[in-house]
Design an enzyme around this catalytic site. Structure first.
Site, PDB file in Angstrom:
ATOM      1  N   GLY A  99      -7.917  16.362 -19.759  1.00 41.17           N
ATOM      2  CA  GLY A  99      -7.814  15.579 -18.517  1.00 41.17           C
ATOM      3  C   GLY A  99      -6.928  16.310 -17.516  1.00 41.17           C
ATOM      4  O   GLY A  99      -5.845  16.774 -17.859  1.00 41.17           O
ATOM      5  N   ASP A 101      -5.207  15.227 -15.041  1.00 37.33           N
ATOM      6  CA  ASP A 101      -3.898  14.610 -14.791  1.00 37.33           C
ATOM      7  C   ASP A 101      -2.902  15.073 -15.856  1.00 37.33           C
ATOM      8  O   ASP A 101      -1.743  15.374 -15.555  1.00 37.33           O
ATOM      9  CB  ASP A 101      -3.997  13.074 -14.732  1.00 37.33           C
ATOM     10  CG  ASP A 101      -4.695  12.453 -15.940  1.00 37.33           C
ATOM     11  OD1 ASP A 101      -5.308  13.181 -16.764  1.00 37.33           O
ATOM     12  OD2 ASP A 101      -4.643  11.212 -16.065  1.00 37.33           O
TER      13      ASP A 101
END
Ligand SMILES: Nc1ncnc2c1ncn2[C@@H]1O[C@H](COP(=O)(O)OP(=O)(O)OP(=O)(O)O)[C@@H](O)[C@H]1O
Ligand SMILES: CC(C)(CO)[C@@H](O)C(=O)NCCC(=O)O
Ligand SMILES: [K+]
Length: 248
Positions: A99, A101
Site C-alpha cells: 500500500g 500510504d
C-alpha cells in the site's frame, strides 16, 4: 503553492505548502472529491502544483486528478510504487502490492528516525511496518482500525447501537464499560493497544532498545499510552510524499 493529498479509504487529508520554505499554509480533512474541490476553491491563492498518494482504485485516483486539473489547472503528480527510494528498500515480494500510504509512511519514518524504526498508522485500517537501520523494509502487518472494528460490531449484532457523540464521551477512560457504548469503544481501543504492544515486542526482539517508534493516522492518539516512547507525527505520509514526489 503546492497542494498535497493523502487519499485514504475513508477520508482525503489535504494541505497546501509554500513551494519555497515548505511551510503549511492551509489544510483539512474531507470525505469526498467534491468537498475537496470546494475547500481548495476557497483558498486565497490557488496552488499551482499538486502531489498525491492514493490507496483508492486507479479509476478513482484518475478521476480525482482529472477533476483537479480541470478546476484549478493543476499539474498533478501521483506517487507510484518503487523498489527503492532514499536508501529504503521495499520489503514486499511484489513491491507494487505494498500500500502506497504504508510505503510513504515508511519513507518518512526512516528519514526522521535515521535508523531502525517501527512505523504504525491508525486509520480505517491499522498498519505496522518495520525498517532496519540500513533501510531494509522487513514488511509489516495490517488489521482493522477503529472505524472498521466498531462498524463490524454494529453491523453484525442486533443490540449494539449508539451515536457518535456518546462514542466520543465513552473514550474519556479505558475502565471496564458500564454501558454498551463504553464496552465497545473501550474494547476496540484495548485491541489496538494490544496490537501496538505486540509490535513493540517484535521490534525489541529484532533490535533491543535501538529503534524509533513513529505513530500516525487519525486514531494515533488512542494508542499513544501503549507506546509512551513513540513520536506522534500526524503528517508522516506527507513527509514521505515529498520524498517520493519531489517537484523540480
Ligand atoms: N478531524 C478528523 N476527521 C476525520 N477523522 C478523524 C479526525 N480526527 C480523528 N479522526 C479519526 O481518524 C480515523 C480515520 O483515520 P485516517 O483519516 O487516518 O484514515 P484513512 O486515511 O481514511 O484510512 P487508511 O489510512 O486506513 O486508509 C477515524 O477513526 C476518525 O475517527
Ligand atoms: C492496508 C491499506 C488498505 C491501508 O490504507 C492500504 O495500505 C492498502 O490498500 N494496501 C494494499 C495491501 C498491502 O499493503 O499489502
Ligand atoms: K491514510
Amino acid at each position: 503553492m503546492i497542494l498535497e493529498l493523502d487519499c485514504g479509504n475513508s477520508f482525503i487529508k489535504w494541505r497546501v505548502i509554500n513551494a519555497t520554505e515548505g511551510a503549511v499554509v492551509a489544510g483539512g480533512i474531507v470525505d469526498s472529491d467534491q468537498a475537496l474541490v470546494a475547500a481548495v476553491a476557497t483558498l486565497p491563492e490557488a496552488p499551482r502544483r499538486c502531489r498525491l498518494v492514493s490507496v483508492r482504485s486507479e479509476e478513482e485516483t484518475a478521476s480525482l486528478s482529472a477533476r483537479l486539473a480541470q478546476h484549478f489547472a493543476l499539474d498533478v503528480v501521483v506517487a507510484q510504487p518503487a523498489r527503492e527510494v532514499s536508501g529504503v528498500r521495499n520489503g514486499y515480494d511484489d513491491y507494487q502490492r505494498l500500500g502506497l500510504d504504508r510505503w510513504l509512511a515508511v519513507l518518512g519514518g526512516f528519514h526522521l528516525a535515521r535508523g531502525a524504526c517501527l512505523v504504525m498508522d491508525f486509520g480505517t485500517a491499522a498498519k505496522a511496518d518495520f525498517v532496519t537501520a540500513d533501510g531494509e523494509h522487513l514488511g509489516g502487518f495490517i488489521c482493522p482500525g477503529m472505524p472498521l472494528m466498531r462498524s463490524q460490531l454494529r453491523t453484525h449484532t442486533r443490540r449494539i447501537r449508539y451515536d457518535d457523540a456518546s462514542a466520543e464521551r465513552a473514550l474519556s477512560s479505558l475502565a471496564p464499560g458500564r454501558s454498551t457504548v463504553e464496552a465497545v469503544e473501550r474494547g476496540c481501543v484495548h485491541m489496538l493497544q494490544g496490537f501496538v504492544r505486540s509490535q513493540l515486542e517484535h521490534a525489541h526482539g529484532l533490535w533491543g532498545e535501538n529503534f524509533t517508534v513513529l505513530l500516525t493516522g487519525g486514531d494515533a492518539l488512542l494508542v499513544q499510552q501503549a507506546a509512551p516512547q513513540a513520536r506522534v507525527v500526524p503528517d508522516l505520509v506527507f513527509v514521505g510524499l515529498a520524498m517520493a514526489c519531489p517537484l523540480d
